[in-house]
Design a protein around this motif. Structure first.
Motif: not given
Length: 355
Positions: A251-257, A341-345
């Motif tokens: 899914y597309a979204g902002p970086p959770p960290d 987990q980011a597969v594309r940052p």
């Protein structure tokens, strides 16, 4: 004779129009707390905050906006919701005062109104683009009925076409009550050539509605190892890793960290965890303060807000288009048993990844 006293510096006035009563009062309180936290972090002694209760209707939001404008607000942060933003913006536009509203309805933007929300269209474009880049070409979608579904459904068609893909099927249903049927079952059954009809299934819902969808899919033979499940930022905050059907989904979204760092800061201050939208209030207040400190203050704010380099906020990189709609640097996240987990940052600048 005593020496004349220096004149007190003129404080920049920022209107904060949020629901403190009515059904959205809890969300409004979190937004106000986040905005005030931003003022504290910036040491904004040069700012006078003008809060007003937007209440539970567009009419009360408009009245609250008129009150802060009458008190001299040079910018308005809020209100919350498309209808309230559209109604309250009328007086702000007449006075030439910019507004940072909390909505994802592009019809509320423009002519001095800038939206802080994540637009569904950009999320759909990002996730479909990433899936197509990974070699997935045959798409199906489960689209909830209603205004949100109309937006994401149209965006899905556009995005798949733009990537050279093929929409095999779209099933529209009432949110929270997807019913099994033979058309759906056929999407997950191999054809005469042994291949499945689709490569990816797009489900733009989250929370309990998403769990109801995956429960129905489980009974229809859906296998996430063979068909990639795709989603939007609606998935954020959902306990996805405990649902085996969402494992491996993108899914597309902002970086959770980045949000987690903000959430820890908010929790340490107020003793409770903030909703995701609270980050937008923090960023909006930071923008308002930075605008107030420019030469000329809020004059020509639109030129600063639409700067092509954008801004680094709690939820990552963002900027505003000339029409007042936002554009974000989104990450592509994969659901794992240990969290997303980011597969594309997310991009660090607007110079790449299609920008």
């Amino acid at each position: 004779m005593p020496a004349p006293q220096p004149a007190a510096p003129q404080l920049a006035r920022i209107g904060l129009v949020l629901p403190q009563s009515g059904q959205a009062a809890e969300t409004g309180k979190a937004l106000q707390d986040a905005a005030e936290l931003a003022l504290f972090d910036l040491g904004a002694q040069d700012v006078e905050l003008l809060p007003a209760d937007a209440g539970g209707s567009a009419a009360t939001a408009a009245g609250a906006t008129q009150n802060v404008l009458g008190a001299g607000a040079g910018i308005v942060v809020g209100p919350l919701g498309a209808t309230s933003v559209k109604t309250a913006a009328n007086d702000a536009r007449r006075r030439g005062v910019p507004m940072l509203g909390f909505s994802t309805d592009r019809a509320a933007a423009g002519n001095g109104v800038y939206l802080m929300g994540f637009m569904p269209e950009e999320q759909v474009s990002a996730i479909v683009g990433h899936a197509a880049g990974a070699g997935l070409k045959r798409f199906a979608a489960l689209i909830p009925q209603g205004a949100y579904g109309e937006v994401v459904g149209a965006a899905f068609d556009v995005a798949v076409s733009a990537q050279g893909g093929h929409v095999v099927a779209i099933e529209r249903y009432r949110s929270g009550s997807l019913q099994p049927n033979e058309a759906l079952r056929a999407l997950f059954a191999p054809g005469p050539d042994g291949r499945l009809p689709i490569d990816a299934l797009f489900v733009p819902e989250g929370g309990a509605a998403l769990r109801q969808v995956t429960a129905t899919l489980a009974g229809l033979g859906f296998d996430p190892r063979q068909i990639r499940l795709l989603g939007t930022d609606q998935w954020s905050g959902t306990d996805l890793g405990t649902d085996p059907l969402t494992l491996g989904g993108w899914y597309a979204g902002p970086p959770p960290d980045r949000f987690e760092r903000f959430a820890s800061h908010f929790s340490a201050t107020y003793g409770r965890r903030p909703p995701r939208i609270a980050a937008q209030a923090y960023d909006a207040m930071v923008l308002a303060v930075l605008l107030s400190r420019r030469p000329g203050g809020f004059a020509d704010a639109g030129q600063a807000l639409t700067a092509p380099d954008g801004f680094a906020g709690v939820d990552g990189l963002f900027r505003f288009r000339a029409d007042g709609t936002p554009q974000h640097g989104l990450a592509i996240l994969e659901v794992t048993a240990y969290g997303p987990q980011a597969v594309r940052p997310a991009p660090e600048s607007f110079g790449g990844q299609g920008f």
